[in-house]
Design an enzyme around this catalytic site. Structure first.
Site, PDB file in Angstrom:
ATOM      1  N   GLU A   1       0.820  -1.228   0.000  1.00 12.56           N
ATOM      2  CA  GLU A   1       0.000   0.000   0.000  1.00 12.56           C
ATOM      3  C   GLU A   1       0.850   1.272   0.000  1.00 12.56           C
ATOM      4  O   GLU A   1       0.563   2.223   0.748  1.00 12.56           O
ATOM      5  CB  GLU A   1      -0.965   0.007   1.192  1.00 12.56           C
ATOM      6  CG  GLU A   1      -1.929  -1.165   1.225  1.00 12.56           C
ATOM      7  CD  GLU A   1      -2.881  -1.197   0.040  1.00 12.56           C
ATOM      8  OE1 GLU A   1      -3.207  -0.122  -0.498  1.00 12.56           O
ATOM      9  OE2 GLU A   1      -3.282  -2.305  -0.357  1.00 12.56           O
ATOM     10  N   VAL A   2       1.894   1.283  -0.797  1.00 15.28           N
ATOM     11  CA  VAL A   2       2.701   2.508  -0.917  1.00 15.28           C
ATOM     12  C   VAL A   2       2.573   3.136  -2.300  1.00 15.28           C
ATOM     13  O   VAL A   2       3.217   4.148  -2.592  1.00 15.28           O
ATOM     14  CB  VAL A   2       4.202   2.256  -0.596  1.00 15.28           C
ATOM     15  CG1 VAL A   2       4.366   1.845   0.856  1.00 15.28           C
ATOM     16  CG2 VAL A   2       4.810   1.232  -1.541  1.00 15.28           C
TER      17      VAL A   2
ATOM     18  N   LYS B   1       2.678   1.307  -5.515  1.00 12.00           N
ATOM     19  CA  LYS B   1       3.425   0.706  -6.628  1.00 12.00           C
ATOM     20  C   LYS B   1       2.610   0.725  -7.920  1.00 12.00           C
ATOM     21  O   LYS B   1       3.130   1.076  -8.982  1.00 12.00           O
ATOM     22  CB  LYS B   1       3.813  -0.741  -6.296  1.00 12.00           C
ATOM     23  CG  LYS B   1       4.796  -0.910  -5.164  1.00 12.00           C
ATOM     24  CD  LYS B   1       5.242  -2.358  -5.013  1.00 12.00           C
ATOM     25  CE  LYS B   1       4.116  -3.334  -4.780  1.00 12.00           C
ATOM     26  NZ  LYS B   1       3.390  -3.088  -3.503  1.00 12.00           N
ATOM     27  N   THR B   2       1.348   0.340  -7.813  1.00 12.71           N
ATOM     28  CA  THR B   2       0.506   0.298  -9.013  1.00 12.71           C
ATOM     29  C   THR B   2       0.262   1.698  -9.550  1.00 12.71           C
ATOM     30  O   THR B   2       0.299   1.924 -10.772  1.00 12.71           O
ATOM     31  CB  THR B   2      -0.840  -0.378  -8.706  1.00 12.71           C
ATOM     32  OG1 THR B   2      -0.592  -1.720  -8.268  1.00 12.71           O
ATOM     33  CG2 THR B   2      -1.731  -0.410  -9.930  1.00 12.71           C
ATOM     34  N   TYR B   3       0.022   2.640  -8.663  1.00 14.62           N
ATOM     35  CA  TYR B   3      -0.211   4.029  -9.070  1.00 14.62           C
ATOM     36  C   TYR B   3       0.990   4.568  -9.850  1.00 14.62           C
ATOM     37  O   TYR B   3       0.831   5.162 -10.923  1.00 14.62           O
ATOM     38  CB  TYR B   3      -0.463   4.859  -7.813  1.00 14.62           C
ATOM     39  CG  TYR B   3      -0.937   6.272  -8.051  1.00 14.62           C
ATOM     40  CD1 TYR B   3      -2.152   6.528  -8.669  1.00 14.62           C
ATOM     41  CD2 TYR B   3      -0.173   7.361  -7.634  1.00 14.62           C
ATOM     42  CE1 TYR B   3      -2.598   7.823  -8.869  1.00 14.62           C
ATOM     43  CE2 TYR B   3      -0.606   8.661  -7.830  1.00 14.62           C
ATOM     44  CZ  TYR B   3      -1.815   8.887  -8.453  1.00 14.62           C
ATOM     45  OH  TYR B   3      -2.245  10.178  -8.652  1.00 14.62           O
TER      46      TYR B   3
ATOM     47  N   LYS C   1       1.897  -7.887 -13.904  1.00 18.11           N
ATOM     48  CA  LYS C   1       1.647  -8.125 -12.481  1.00 18.11           C
ATOM     49  C   LYS C   1       1.544  -9.637 -12.314  1.00 18.11           C
ATOM     50  O   LYS C   1       0.455 -10.215 -12.369  1.00 18.11           O
ATOM     51  CB  LYS C   1       0.348  -7.429 -12.059  1.00 18.11           C
ATOM     52  CG  LYS C   1      -0.042  -7.617 -10.590  1.00 18.11           C
ATOM     53  CD  LYS C   1       0.655  -6.644  -9.689  1.00 18.11           C
ATOM     54  CE  LYS C   1       0.080  -6.710  -8.275  1.00 18.11           C
ATOM     55  NZ  LYS C   1       0.832  -5.871  -7.327  1.00 18.11           N
TER      56      LYS C   1
ATOM     57  N   ASP D   1      -5.693  -3.865  -9.047  1.00 19.28           N
ATOM     58  CA  ASP D   1      -4.405  -3.312  -9.463  1.00 19.28           C
ATOM     59  C   ASP D   1      -4.022  -3.812 -10.861  1.00 19.28           C
ATOM     60  O   ASP D   1      -3.542  -3.038 -11.708  1.00 19.28           O
ATOM     61  CB  ASP D   1      -3.305  -3.688  -8.469  1.00 19.28           C
ATOM     62  CG  ASP D   1      -3.421  -2.924  -7.158  1.00 19.28           C
ATOM     63  OD1 ASP D   1      -4.176  -1.938  -7.104  1.00 19.28           O
ATOM     64  OD2 ASP D   1      -2.745  -3.312  -6.184  1.00 19.28           O
TER      65      ASP D   1
END
Length: 229
Positions: A12-13, A15-17, A37, A54
């Protein structure tokens, strides 16, 4: 072709964004881009297929229009640690099946490929015991000799997490191509001072800074792509 593994200082930092922003920026730079992914836990059944949010975002951000099962070949329903979810549904997480999906995407001859991890750097694929060793997703990245992009979730504790993660990546003999500062809370105390500290302590370049719930400047992303490509 340029390809990188995207990891983060924790789950939840963003990565996908970050992965999606870089893929779209690569497409704007006239590069054929695709995201991968390999493993995702926490999926919803859509039209008879398990879909991870994601992975779906990465599919949409990719320049190549590909089926979700090519972007995310290992989709696990339970929203828990992937090695536990895989065991529950009888799936093995191995270097062979991760690499198979990567080689398939490479066959499309993209210019720019991002393989996004799950969780942090030492994500377990299988747990060892007194006679066997544990296996980690980082072992696969090491075997593939991929350069790494590190996403730092800018929040309390990020200095320690970033330095330890970077140290682990380097100790595995891999190159950190650069790092991205992603503001995940919007209210981090002394944000600028912490960012400056990371710039001083991490020798690798800061590729981009992603503001909280705002689109990063297009020129920032384009400069990041120039450094990566």
């Amino acid at each position: 072709m340029k390809q990188y593994f995207v990891t983060g200082t924790d789950t939840e930092v963003g990565k996908t964004y970050v992965t999606c922003h870089l893929l779209r920026a690569a497409s704007k730079a006239q590069l054929k881009s695709v995201g991968y992914k390999p493993i995702a836990a926490g999926c919803e059944l859509i039209d008879g297929e398990w879909v991870n949010e994601d992975a779906a975002n990465i599919q949409q951000a990719s320049g190549l229009a590909l089926p979700i099962n090519e972007i995310n070949p290992i989709a696990l329903k339970p929203p828990i640690a992937p090695h536990i979810a895989a065991k529950e549904v009888g799936v093995q997480l191995t270097q062979a099946n991760i690499e198979k999906g990567l080689r398939h995407l490479e066959s499309y001859q993209p210019d720019f490929l991002l393989m996004e991890g799950a969780g942090g750097w030492r994500l377990p694929l299988s747990i060892g015991n007194k006679t066997t060793h544990a296996h980690y997703l980082s072992d696969v990245v090491k075997a593939l000799k991929m350069d790494v992009i590190l996403v730092v979730g800018m929040r309390l504790g990020c200095l320690n997490h970033a330095l330890l993660t970077a140290e682990a990546i380097r100790s595995d003999g891999l190159t950190i191509k650069g790092w991205v500062a992603n503001d995940v809370t919007g209210n981090m105390s002394r944000y600028q001072e912490n960012l400056a500290s990371l710039c001083d302590m991490l020798p690798e370049p800061l590729l981009a800074e992603i503001p909280y719930q705002s689109e990063p400047a297009e020129d920032v992303l384009q400069r990041a792509i120039e450094q990566l490509y």
